[in-house]
Design a protein around this motif. Structure first.
Motif, PDB file in Angstrom:
ATOM      1  N   GLU A 148     -16.808  22.139 -26.016  1.00  0.00           N
ATOM      2  CA  GLU A 148     -15.416  21.893 -26.374  1.00  0.00           C
ATOM      3  C   GLU A 148     -14.579  23.067 -25.847  1.00  0.00           C
ATOM      4  O   GLU A 148     -14.980  24.220 -25.938  1.00  0.00           O
TER       5      GLU A 148
ATOM      6  N   SER B 147     -18.580  34.633 -35.370  1.00  0.00           N
ATOM      7  CA  SER B 147     -19.352  33.420 -35.094  1.00  0.00           C
ATOM      8  C   SER B 147     -19.087  32.304 -36.091  1.00  0.00           C
ATOM      9  O   SER B 147     -19.580  31.191 -35.923  1.00  0.00           O
TER      10      SER B 147
ATOM     11  N   PHE C  27      -3.434  27.239 -31.235  1.00  0.00           N
ATOM     12  CA  PHE C  27      -4.435  26.503 -30.467  1.00  0.00           C
ATOM     13  C   PHE C  27      -4.054  25.046 -30.283  1.00  0.00           C
ATOM     14  O   PHE C  27      -3.402  24.436 -31.139  1.00  0.00           O
ATOM     15  N   GLY C  28      -4.536  24.491 -29.182  1.00  0.00           N
ATOM     16  CA  GLY C  28      -4.518  23.056 -29.030  1.00  0.00           C
ATOM     17  C   GLY C  28      -5.646  22.423 -29.829  1.00  0.00           C
ATOM     18  O   GLY C  28      -6.492  23.126 -30.394  1.00  0.00           O
ATOM     19  N   ALA C  29      -5.663  21.085 -29.850  1.00  0.00           N
ATOM     20  CA  ALA C  29      -6.658  20.371 -30.656  1.00  0.00           C
ATOM     21  C   ALA C  29      -8.040  20.358 -30.022  1.00  0.00           C
ATOM     22  O   ALA C  29      -9.014  19.984 -30.676  1.00  0.00           O
ATOM     23  N   GLY C  30      -8.123  20.753 -28.772  1.00  0.00           N
ATOM     24  CA  GLY C  30      -9.417  20.831 -28.110  1.00  0.00           C
ATOM     25  C   GLY C  30      -9.693  19.645 -27.204  1.00  0.00           C
ATOM     26  O   GLY C  30      -9.194  18.535 -27.426  1.00  0.00           O
TER      27      GLY C  30
ATOM     28  N   TYR D 184     -10.535  29.067 -24.199  1.00  0.00           N
ATOM     29  CA  TYR D 184     -11.807  29.394 -24.837  1.00  0.00           C
ATOM     30  C   TYR D 184     -12.755  28.205 -24.705  1.00  0.00           C
ATOM     31  O   TYR D 184     -12.326  27.053 -24.658  1.00  0.00           O
TER      32      TYR D 184
ATOM     33  N   ASN E 155     -22.590  24.403 -31.870  1.00  0.00           N
ATOM     34  CA  ASN E 155     -23.099  25.312 -32.907  1.00  0.00           C
ATOM     35  C   ASN E 155     -22.956  26.791 -32.550  1.00  0.00           C
ATOM     36  O   ASN E 155     -23.754  27.628 -33.000  1.00  0.00           O
ATOM     37  N   GLN E 156     -21.954  27.090 -31.732  1.00  0.00           N
ATOM     38  CA  GLN E 156     -21.704  28.487 -31.397  1.00  0.00           C
ATOM     39  C   GLN E 156     -20.246  28.848 -31.665  1.00  0.00           C
ATOM     40  O   GLN E 156     -19.428  27.985 -31.981  1.00  0.00           O
ATOM     41  N   GLY E 157     -19.930  30.134 -31.524  1.00  0.00           N
ATOM     42  CA  GLY E 157     -18.563  30.600 -31.717  1.00  0.00           C
ATOM     43  C   GLY E 157     -17.722  30.416 -30.468  1.00  0.00           C
ATOM     44  O   GLY E 157     -18.155  29.826 -29.482  1.00  0.00           O
ATOM     45  N   LEU E 158     -16.503  30.918 -30.519  1.00  0.00           N
ATOM     46  CA  LEU E 158     -15.581  30.822 -29.389  1.00  0.00           C
ATOM     47  C   LEU E 158     -15.859  31.922 -28.373  1.00  0.00           C
ATOM     48  O   LEU E 158     -16.028  33.079 -28.735  1.00  0.00           O
TER      49      LEU E 158
ATOM     50  N   GLY F 249     -10.727  17.607 -34.196  1.00  0.00           N
ATOM     51  CA  GLY F 249      -9.480  16.944 -33.812  1.00  0.00           C
ATOM     52  C   GLY F 249      -8.217  17.716 -34.132  1.00  0.00           C
ATOM     53  O   GLY F 249      -7.120  17.291 -33.744  1.00  0.00           O
ATOM     54  N   LEU F 250      -8.368  18.837 -34.814  1.00  0.00           N
ATOM     55  CA  LEU F 250      -7.194  19.642 -35.182  1.00  0.00           C
ATOM     56  C   LEU F 250      -7.205  21.012 -34.521  1.00  0.00           C
ATOM     57  O   LEU F 250      -6.230  21.766 -34.655  1.00  0.00           O
ATOM     58  N   GLY F 251      -8.268  21.366 -33.882  1.00  0.00           N
ATOM     59  CA  GLY F 251      -8.365  22.693 -33.292  1.00  0.00           C
ATOM     60  C   GLY F 251      -8.485  23.762 -34.364  1.00  0.00           C
ATOM     61  O   GLY F 251      -9.027  23.522 -35.443  1.00  0.00           O
TER      62      GLY F 251
ATOM     63  N   PHE G 142     -10.763  24.961 -25.649  1.00  0.00           N
ATOM     64  CA  PHE G 142      -9.509  25.136 -26.366  1.00  0.00           C
ATOM     65  C   PHE G 142      -8.532  25.961 -25.538  1.00  0.00           C
ATOM     66  O   PHE G 142      -8.885  27.035 -25.040  1.00  0.00           O
TER      67      PHE G 142
ATOM     68  N   GLN H 141     -16.331  26.522 -26.556  1.00  0.00           N
ATOM     69  CA  GLN H 141     -17.231  26.549 -27.715  1.00  0.00           C
ATOM     70  C   GLN H 141     -18.389  25.614 -27.446  1.00  0.00           C
ATOM     71  O   GLN H 141     -18.226  24.391 -27.413  1.00  0.00           O
TER      72      GLN H 141
END
Lengths: 113, 111
Positions: free
Chosen positions: B88, A106, B101-104, B36, B41-44, A40-42, B90, B38
């Motif tokens: 998700e 990662s 970044f935005g909150a997603g 971006y 369970n992975q990275g951006l 919720g915060l990015g 971003f 996500q």
């Protein structure tokens, strides 16, 4: 391709411990960054470094410090870990010039108990 | 510092339907813009970016975004989503190396 490597995927530490999160990039980039990601915060910027031994505070630096003794390595330090520092930590490296862009590691999921 | 607002925190969508994720930013100077993704369970992973030139930017996996300077927006679109687009997303912006970044937005694609 740029590679950004974070040394640990998961960490569990106790309250009050000193914690080191390590990040290494392999492309001789000057700019490196530490973010924390919370639901919720990015992503929020903790610190960044624009050269060896040079650093600048981001938006949420309290409780953290950083070290950049070599260009390829940027370390995030939690001087005395607290439960509110439980989070996902992401390191990034910036490529400038015509292929401007950020490469992220990662992530390290840190749990402070 | 810039601020980034992603107007929707959750977007449910049916498979093969179009999707639009909205992003607005505040900055009085020229910016670079990014989207971006996500996966769980992975990275951006970078979807696309706007640095200059054409305001319509095409990215990976069929995504595109349009930069609108007057409305300070950079909305992301895909004409037909797949189950595998559940993730998700971003939006991010910079004008000084520091990426904000935005909150997603969580996109959930249902069959």
């Amino acid at each position: 391709d740029v590679k950004v490597t974070q040394s640990s995927r998961y960490l569990v530490k106790r309250t009050g411990e000193k914690v080191f999160l390590e990040c290494v990039q392999d492309m001789d980039h000057e700019n490196m960054f530490w973010y924390r990601q919370d639901p919720g915060l990015g992503l929020r910027l903790i610190y960044f470094s624009y050269d060896v031994k040079m650093k600048e505070k981001g938006d949420i630096p309290e409780g953290y410090s950083v070290s950049r003794e070599k260009k390829e390595r940027f370390s995030l330090i939690l001087e005395s870990a607290s439960t509110n520092q439980t989070s996902m930590y992401l390191c990034a490296s910036l490529s400038q010039g015509t292929n401007y862009g950020y490469t992220f590691g990662s992530g390290t999921r840190l749990t402070v108990v | 510092a810039q601020s980034v607002t992603q107007l929707d925190s959750q977007v449910p969508v049916f498979e093969e339907a179009p999707v639009e994720l909205r992003c607005n930013y505040s900055s009085s100077v020229s910016v670079y813009l990014f989207w971006y993704v996500q996966y769980p369970n992975q990275g951006l992973q970078l979807l696309l970016k706007y640095l200059s030139g054409s305001t319509l930017v095409k990215g990976i996996n069929g995504f595109e975004a349009e930069f609108n300077k007057s409305q300070t927006s950079f909305h992301l679109r895909k004409p037909s989503v797949h189950i595998s687009d559940t993730a998700e997303y971003f939006c991010a912006v910079t004008n000084d190396y520091k990426l904000s970044f935005g909150a997603g937005t969580t996109v959930t694609v249902r069959a």
